[in-house]
Write a protein that holds these residues in place. Structure first.
Motif, PDB file in Angstrom:
ATOM      1  N   ARG A  10      -3.871   4.765 -37.552  1.00 52.05           N
ATOM      2  CA  ARG A  10      -2.986   3.662 -37.940  1.00 52.05           C
ATOM      3  C   ARG A  10      -3.485   2.938 -39.182  1.00 52.05           C
ATOM      4  O   ARG A  10      -2.712   2.571 -40.045  1.00 52.05           O
ATOM      5  N   TRP A  11      -4.813   2.738 -39.303  1.00 54.68           N
ATOM      6  CA  TRP A  11      -5.327   1.960 -40.437  1.00 54.68           C
ATOM      7  C   TRP A  11      -5.189   2.750 -41.744  1.00 54.68           C
ATOM      8  O   TRP A  11      -5.013   2.166 -42.811  1.00 54.68           O
TER       9      TRP A  11
ATOM     10  N   TRP B 224     -13.548  -0.308 -29.996  1.00 53.07           N
ATOM     11  CA  TRP B 224     -12.376   0.485 -29.569  1.00 53.07           C
ATOM     12  C   TRP B 224     -12.719   1.987 -29.537  1.00 53.07           C
ATOM     13  O   TRP B 224     -11.871   2.838 -29.835  1.00 53.07           O
TER      14      TRP B 224
ATOM     15  N   ASP C 174      -2.773  -8.035 -39.271  1.00 50.38           N
ATOM     16  CA  ASP C 174      -2.827  -7.522 -37.903  1.00 50.38           C
ATOM     17  C   ASP C 174      -3.788  -8.309 -37.000  1.00 50.38           C
ATOM     18  O   ASP C 174      -3.486  -8.596 -35.860  1.00 50.38           O
ATOM     19  N   ARG C 175      -4.982  -8.631 -37.512  1.00 49.13           N
ATOM     20  CA  ARG C 175      -5.980  -9.359 -36.712  1.00 49.13           C
ATOM     21  C   ARG C 175      -6.272 -10.702 -37.366  1.00 49.13           C
ATOM     22  O   ARG C 175      -6.516 -10.755 -38.580  1.00 49.13           O
TER      23      ARG C 175
ATOM     24  N   PHE D 211      -3.889  -8.950 -26.028  1.00 52.95           N
ATOM     25  CA  PHE D 211      -3.379  -7.756 -25.337  1.00 52.95           C
ATOM     26  C   PHE D 211      -3.671  -7.872 -23.837  1.00 52.95           C
ATOM     27  O   PHE D 211      -2.820  -7.658 -22.996  1.00 52.95           O
TER      28      PHE D 211
ATOM     29  N   ASP E 222     -12.670  -8.275 -31.572  1.00 51.27           N
ATOM     30  CA  ASP E 222     -11.323  -8.241 -32.154  1.00 51.27           C
ATOM     31  C   ASP E 222     -10.460  -9.318 -31.497  1.00 51.27           C
ATOM     32  O   ASP E 222     -10.209  -9.264 -30.289  1.00 51.27           O
TER      33      ASP E 222
ATOM     34  N   GLN F 292      -1.223   2.146 -26.926  1.00 52.10           N
ATOM     35  CA  GLN F 292      -0.642   1.356 -28.020  1.00 52.10           C
ATOM     36  C   GLN F 292      -0.934   2.057 -29.333  1.00 52.10           C
ATOM     37  O   GLN F 292      -2.066   2.516 -29.532  1.00 52.10           O
ATOM     38  N   ASP F 293       0.022   2.149 -30.192  1.00 52.26           N
ATOM     39  CA  ASP F 293      -0.088   2.621 -31.582  1.00 52.26           C
ATOM     40  C   ASP F 293       0.749   3.859 -31.898  1.00 52.26           C
ATOM     41  O   ASP F 293       1.058   4.102 -33.047  1.00 52.26           O
TER      42      ASP F 293
ATOM     43  N   ASN G  27      -5.061   0.455 -25.750  1.00 47.71           N
ATOM     44  CA  ASN G  27      -4.571   1.162 -26.949  1.00 47.71           C
ATOM     45  C   ASN G  27      -4.785   2.669 -26.812  1.00 47.71           C
ATOM     46  O   ASN G  27      -5.334   3.158 -25.810  1.00 47.71           O
TER      47      ASN G  27
ATOM     48  N   ASN H 219      -7.437  -9.770 -31.421  1.00 45.47           N
ATOM     49  CA  ASN H 219      -6.219  -9.283 -30.761  1.00 45.47           C
ATOM     50  C   ASN H 219      -6.463  -8.914 -29.307  1.00 45.47           C
ATOM     51  O   ASN H 219      -5.556  -8.990 -28.483  1.00 45.47           O
TER      52      ASN H 219
ATOM     53  N   LYS I 261       4.007   0.125 -32.607  1.00 44.25           N
ATOM     54  CA  LYS I 261       4.108  -0.924 -33.612  1.00 44.25           C
ATOM     55  C   LYS I 261       4.387  -0.186 -34.920  1.00 44.25           C
ATOM     56  O   LYS I 261       3.509   0.510 -35.428  1.00 44.25           O
TER      57      LYS I 261
ATOM     58  N   LEU J 238      -9.285   5.661 -37.431  1.00 47.41           N
ATOM     59  CA  LEU J 238      -8.061   5.552 -36.646  1.00 47.41           C
ATOM     60  C   LEU J 238      -6.869   5.719 -37.577  1.00 47.41           C
ATOM     61  O   LEU J 238      -6.774   5.053 -38.594  1.00 47.41           O
TER      62      LEU J 238
HETATM   63  C1  BGC Z   1      -4.861  -3.264 -33.430  1.00 45.37           C
HETATM   64  C2  BGC Z   1      -4.445  -2.059 -32.628  1.00 45.37           C
HETATM   65  C3  BGC Z   1      -5.528  -1.007 -32.684  1.00 45.37           C
HETATM   66  C4  BGC Z   1      -6.915  -1.579 -32.404  1.00 45.37           C
HETATM   67  C5  BGC Z   1      -8.013  -0.593 -32.688  1.00 45.37           C
HETATM   68  C6  BGC Z   1      -6.185  -3.746 -32.948  1.00 45.37           C
HETATM   69  O1  BGC Z   1      -6.572  -4.903 -33.625  1.00 45.37           O
HETATM   70  O2  BGC Z   1      -3.879  -4.288 -33.311  1.00 45.37           O
HETATM   71  O3  BGC Z   1      -3.234  -1.552 -33.123  1.00 45.37           O
HETATM   72  O4  BGC Z   1      -5.290  -0.022 -31.732  1.00 45.37           O
HETATM   73  O5  BGC Z   1      -7.130  -2.725 -33.193  1.00 45.37           O
HETATM   74  O6  BGC Z   1      -8.087  -0.269 -34.030  1.00 45.37           O
END
Ligand code: BGC
Length: 374
Positions: free
Chosen positions: A55-56, A226, A129-130, A187, A181, A284-285, A256, A183, A305, A53
């Motif tokens: 974002r990571w 995810w 983040d988590r 969400f 997760d 999201q992202d 997301n 989070n 974010k 992904l």
């Molecule tokens: C993050 C999200 C991300 C998801 C999948 C979540 O913990 O906060 O930004 O889309 O993980 O990687």
């Protein structure tokens, strides 16, 4: 040895970060900043969940760069979404002398034993983040306000459909994130607190029946890891089993962007095309593929974010830890991990729709115009 605080302006992807000091400016040494008196050596292990992904990748690389520019010793690892791999990578970082660990957990429930090892060498642990659950040994948590992410998705859907004005009924298909997760439940809760009352009133109808009766049941519609392909096959099943004739889905709650990608692919293969009857789809992202989908009318919004601000916040936390100073937090109530309420810094997420792509994402340098087809 005392630590000199060089206030270097480090241009890391457009953001100016305060640089951590290299202790031995006289020796000209780079790497491995020694401890300030009462502080900690700047030796940091960063553990990220996956490179799959976007974002990571950004998260890890930005923080690594800022720390290296500040003369810290840094080890960045990605664990391919495999819990065992993440644990052994963290063990290696501890063995390598890490004094600060920054961890975005794959599974928030399984890291307690490895963090016990970290504490034996007095490492400070920042959940990134988590949240990491079931352990005393997590010192700080830095994240975006996860409940608000879901709330923004729910409110967007309610506004678009004029649910407060009594409109409906509309066909909704809700999805939730990975059950492991921490989070994901935030969400879902944020979104469902807005949407469930309209489900109960009959303004939103869920033809598949996959409508949790309360927030606690969110994992029943969670998509493991995810994964886009799992979201796609789940959406395929819902469309083929519960929609017939000219019945159409009007709105999909996707927590997301990676799930949204699978849901969009499923809709496309079922014959949906952007236009008047195309469903509202959240995300999201602000991943590049999804920003393109927003511009193409295949996704309605994403909750952005700005991961650069998260990196800056964690950098600031590390700076304080290294200097032996108090770490700034802004929430000491929300994130109870079962053993303690973890002092947290929560950042603000924001909605991005088609009209915001240029002004919010491109102008700020978060995405390049050419990468999203602008
Ligand atoms: C993050 C999200 C991300 C998801 C999948 C979540 O913990 O906060 O930004 O889309 O993980 O990687």
């Amino acid at each position: 040895m005392s630590m000199t605080r060089k206030l270097l302006a480090v241009a890391a992807t457009g953001a100016v970060l305060l640089s951590l000091a290299a202790c031995s400016s006289d020796s000209g040494s780079t790497g491995g900043g020694d401890a300030a008196e009462g502080g900690t050596e700047c030796n940091v292990g960063i553990s990220m969940p996956t490179r799959s992904l976007e974002r990571w990748i950004n998260d890890g690389e930005q923080l690594q760069k800022a720390l290296k520019d500040a003369d810290c010793t840094v080890d960045l690892q990605y664990a391919d979404n495999k819990t065992d791999q993440q644990i052994s990578q963290i063990q290696n970082q501890i063995a390598g002398g890490a004094k600060i660990l920054v961890i975005a957990a794959i599974d928030g429930e399984v890291l307690a034993p490895v963090l016990e090892e970290a504490k034996k060498q007095d490492a400070t642990v920042i959940a990134y983040d988590r949240l990491i659950n079931g352990t005393e040994n997590v010192d700080y948590y830095a994240t975006f306000d996860n409940y608000k992410v879901g709330q923004l998705q729910g409110e967007f859907i309610a506004d678009q459909l004029d649910l407060a004005g009594g409109a409906g009924p509309f066909n909704l298909e809700p999805f939730a994130g990975s059950p492991d997760d921490n989070n994901a439940k935030f969400f879902f809760s944020g979104a469902w607190d807005v949407l469930l009352p309209y489900v109960e009133k009959g303004q939103l109808v869920v033809p598949s029946g996959k409508a949790p009766k309360s927030n606690d049941e969110w994992a029943s519609i969670g998509i493991q890891g995810w994964a886009s392909d799992k979201a796609q096959s789940e959406m395929d099943n819902r469309l083929s089993s519960f929609y017939s004739g000219d019945q159409k889905v009007d709105v999909v709650l996707s927590p997301n962007d990676s799930l949204a990608i699978g849901i969009i692919a499923s809709l496309r293969s079922a014959g949906y095309a952007p236009g008047e009857d195309y469903p509202i789809i959240s995300g999201q992202d602000a991943d590049k593929a999804n920003v393109k989908a927003i511009l193409d009318g295949e996704q309605s919004m994403t909750v952005w974010k700005d991961t650069r601000t998260l990196g800056e916040r964690v950098f600031t936390m590390i700076e304080s830890i290294v200097a032996g100073e108090e770490v700034e937090v802004n929430d000491e109530e929300t994130y109870d991990n079962g053993e303690k309420v973890v002092p947290s810094f929560l950042l603000d997420p924001e909605v991005v729709v088609k009209d915001d792509v240029q002004s919010k994402l491109v102008d700020s340098g978060f995405v390049k115009a050419g990468d999203v087809g602008l």
